[in-house]
Design a protein around this motif. Structure first.
Motif, PDB file in Angstrom:
ATOM      1  N   ARG A  12      -5.488 -26.622 -37.824  1.00 21.39           N
ATOM      2  CA  ARG A  12      -6.184 -27.880 -38.047  1.00 21.39           C
ATOM      3  C   ARG A  12      -6.440 -28.547 -39.231  1.00 21.39           C
ATOM      4  NH1 ARG A  12     -10.785 -26.216 -33.567  1.00 21.39           N
ATOM      5  NH2 ARG A  12      -9.465 -26.351 -31.574  1.00 21.39           N
ATOM      6  N   VAL A  13      -6.441 -27.552 -40.347  1.00 20.93           N
ATOM      7  CA  VAL A  13      -6.807 -27.820 -41.628  1.00 20.93           C
ATOM      8  C   VAL A  13      -5.775 -28.397 -42.313  1.00 20.93           C
ATOM      9  CG1 VAL A  13      -6.539 -25.623 -42.543  1.00 20.93           C
ATOM     10  CG2 VAL A  13      -8.437 -27.050 -43.662  1.00 20.93           C
ATOM     11  N   ASN A  14      -6.020 -29.549 -43.295  1.00 22.68           N
ATOM     12  CA  ASN A  14      -4.995 -30.051 -44.038  1.00 22.68           C
ATOM     13  C   ASN A  14      -4.977 -29.137 -45.484  1.00 22.68           C
ATOM     14  OD1 ASN A  14      -3.363 -31.359 -45.683  1.00 22.68           O
ATOM     15  ND2 ASN A  14      -4.121 -33.414 -45.116  1.00 22.68           N
ATOM     16  N   GLY A  15      -4.185 -28.371 -45.530  1.00 28.84           N
ATOM     17  CA  GLY A  15      -3.912 -27.463 -46.761  1.00 28.84           C
ATOM     18  C   GLY A  15      -3.616 -28.064 -47.995  1.00 28.84           C
ATOM     19  N   GLU A  16      -3.115 -29.256 -47.912  1.00 25.71           N
ATOM     20  CA  GLU A  16      -2.572 -30.174 -49.023  1.00 25.71           C
ATOM     21  C   GLU A  16      -3.979 -30.630 -49.809  1.00 25.71           C
ATOM     22  OE1 GLU A  16       0.345 -33.006 -47.997  1.00 25.71           O
ATOM     23  OE2 GLU A  16       1.375 -31.446 -46.706  1.00 25.71           O
ATOM     24  N   ILE A  17      -4.826 -30.845 -49.227  1.00 23.53           N
ATOM     25  CA  ILE A  17      -6.049 -31.431 -49.809  1.00 23.53           C
ATOM     26  C   ILE A  17      -7.157 -30.493 -50.183  1.00 23.53           C
ATOM     27  CG2 ILE A  17      -5.549 -33.871 -49.213  1.00 23.53           C
ATOM     28  CD1 ILE A  17      -7.836 -33.510 -47.142  1.00 23.53           C
ATOM     29  N   VAL A  18      -7.283 -29.375 -49.593  1.00 24.82           N
ATOM     30  CA  VAL A  18      -8.272 -28.409 -49.556  1.00 24.82           C
ATOM     31  C   VAL A  18      -7.660 -27.071 -49.653  1.00 24.82           C
ATOM     32  CG1 VAL A  18     -10.042 -29.968 -48.566  1.00 24.82           C
ATOM     33  CG2 VAL A  18      -8.948 -28.213 -47.240  1.00 24.82           C
ATOM     34  N   LYS A  19      -8.521 -26.036 -50.252  1.00 27.08           N
ATOM     35  CA  LYS A  19      -8.053 -24.593 -50.209  1.00 27.08           C
ATOM     36  C   LYS A  19      -8.843 -23.905 -49.208  1.00 27.08           C
ATOM     37  CE  LYS A  19      -4.979 -25.041 -53.417  1.00 27.08           C
ATOM     38  NZ  LYS A  19      -3.521 -24.752 -53.142  1.00 27.08           N
ATOM     39  N   TYR A  20      -8.725 -22.893 -48.656  1.00 24.71           N
ATOM     40  CA  TYR A  20      -9.478 -22.080 -47.827  1.00 24.71           C
ATOM     41  C   TYR A  20      -9.109 -20.670 -47.817  1.00 24.71           C
ATOM     42  CZ  TYR A  20      -5.463 -22.529 -44.676  1.00 24.71           C
ATOM     43  OH  TYR A  20      -4.175 -22.603 -44.045  1.00 24.71           O
ATOM     44  N   GLN A  21     -10.043 -20.016 -47.479  1.00 25.65           N
ATOM     45  CA  GLN A  21      -9.715 -18.581 -47.640  1.00 25.65           C
ATOM     46  C   GLN A  21     -11.380 -18.022 -46.703  1.00 25.65           C
ATOM     47  OE1 GLN A  21     -10.527 -17.366 -51.610  1.00 25.65           O
ATOM     48  NE2 GLN A  21     -12.666 -17.303 -51.642  1.00 25.65           N
ATOM     49  N   ARG A  22     -11.212 -16.760 -46.060  1.00 26.15           N
ATOM     50  CA  ARG A  22     -12.267 -16.042 -45.460  1.00 26.15           C
ATOM     51  C   ARG A  22     -13.240 -15.864 -46.571  1.00 26.15           C
ATOM     52  NH1 ARG A  22     -12.081 -16.579 -40.113  1.00 26.15           N
ATOM     53  NH2 ARG A  22      -9.792 -16.004 -39.385  1.00 26.15           N
ATOM     54  N   VAL A  23     -14.408 -15.625 -46.120  1.00 23.35           N
ATOM     55  CA  VAL A  23     -15.476 -15.347 -47.154  1.00 23.35           C
ATOM     56  C   VAL A  23     -15.228 -13.935 -47.872  1.00 23.35           C
ATOM     57  CG1 VAL A  23     -17.967 -15.206 -47.305  1.00 23.35           C
ATOM     58  CG2 VAL A  23     -17.037 -16.783 -45.536  1.00 23.35           C
ATOM     59  N   ILE A  24     -15.023 -13.947 -49.073  1.00 22.72           N
ATOM     60  CA  ILE A  24     -14.534 -12.456 -49.559  1.00 22.72           C
ATOM     61  C   ILE A  24     -15.403 -12.079 -50.788  1.00 22.72           C
ATOM     62  CG2 ILE A  24     -11.975 -13.110 -49.139  1.00 22.72           C
ATOM     63  CD1 ILE A  24     -11.716 -13.754 -51.666  1.00 22.72           C
ATOM     64  N   THR A  25     -16.343 -12.980 -51.206  1.00 22.73           N
ATOM     65  CA  THR A  25     -17.076 -12.684 -52.232  1.00 22.73           C
ATOM     66  C   THR A  25     -18.635 -12.484 -51.986  1.00 22.73           C
ATOM     67  OG1 THR A  25     -17.841 -14.927 -53.015  1.00 22.73           O
ATOM     68  CG2 THR A  25     -15.776 -14.113 -53.907  1.00 22.73           C
ATOM     69  N   ALA A  26     -19.423 -11.505 -52.636  1.00 28.53           N
ATOM     70  CA  ALA A  26     -20.602 -11.305 -52.200  1.00 28.53           C
ATOM     71  C   ALA A  26     -21.443 -12.457 -52.248  1.00 28.53           C
ATOM     72  CB  ALA A  26     -21.251 -10.209 -53.230  1.00 28.53           C
TER      73      ALA A  26
END
Length: 115
Positions: A12-26
């Protein structure tokens, strides 16, 4: 942050305009959990309570969505952890603030984050 309960976020996400990742930082995890805790405190949301009660499992259902310009921020990249980031959970406006320790504040941050 996006809560992906049904596992369909990536289609569903438009990866061309935003970045995304799982929550990986403290820092990202702290920010997210604090927002959900606040939401629960202010609304009594049963969903928020369920998420908090099962935090370890539920955290894996969240995606962190951010503009490409924020890719190196402490809550996105694992380059600023621990004592390098100040979490101001009780800012005067009740907004969350995550600032690098020792960083200068601009006028907007001072008004929003100084505590």
């Amino acid at each position: 942050y996006f809560y992906d309960e049904d596992g369909r976020f990536e289609e569903r996400v438009n990866g061309e305009i935003v970045k995304y990742q799982r929550v990986i930082t403290a820092s990202g995890e702290i920010q997210l959990k604090n927002m959900i805790e606040r939401h629960f405190e202010q609304t009594g949301s049963e969903k928020a309570e369920e998420i908090l009660d099962n935090w370890e499992d539920e955290l894996n259902k969240f995606w962190q969505v951010y503009p490409p310009s924020e890719a190196q921020s402490a809550v996105v990249a694992d380059n600023m952890l621990g004592d390098n980031v100040k979490v101001s959970a009780r800012a005067p406006s009740e907004q969350l603030c995550f600032l690098p320790v020792g960083a200068g504040l601009d006028a907007e941050q001072t008004g929003r984050c100084a505590d």
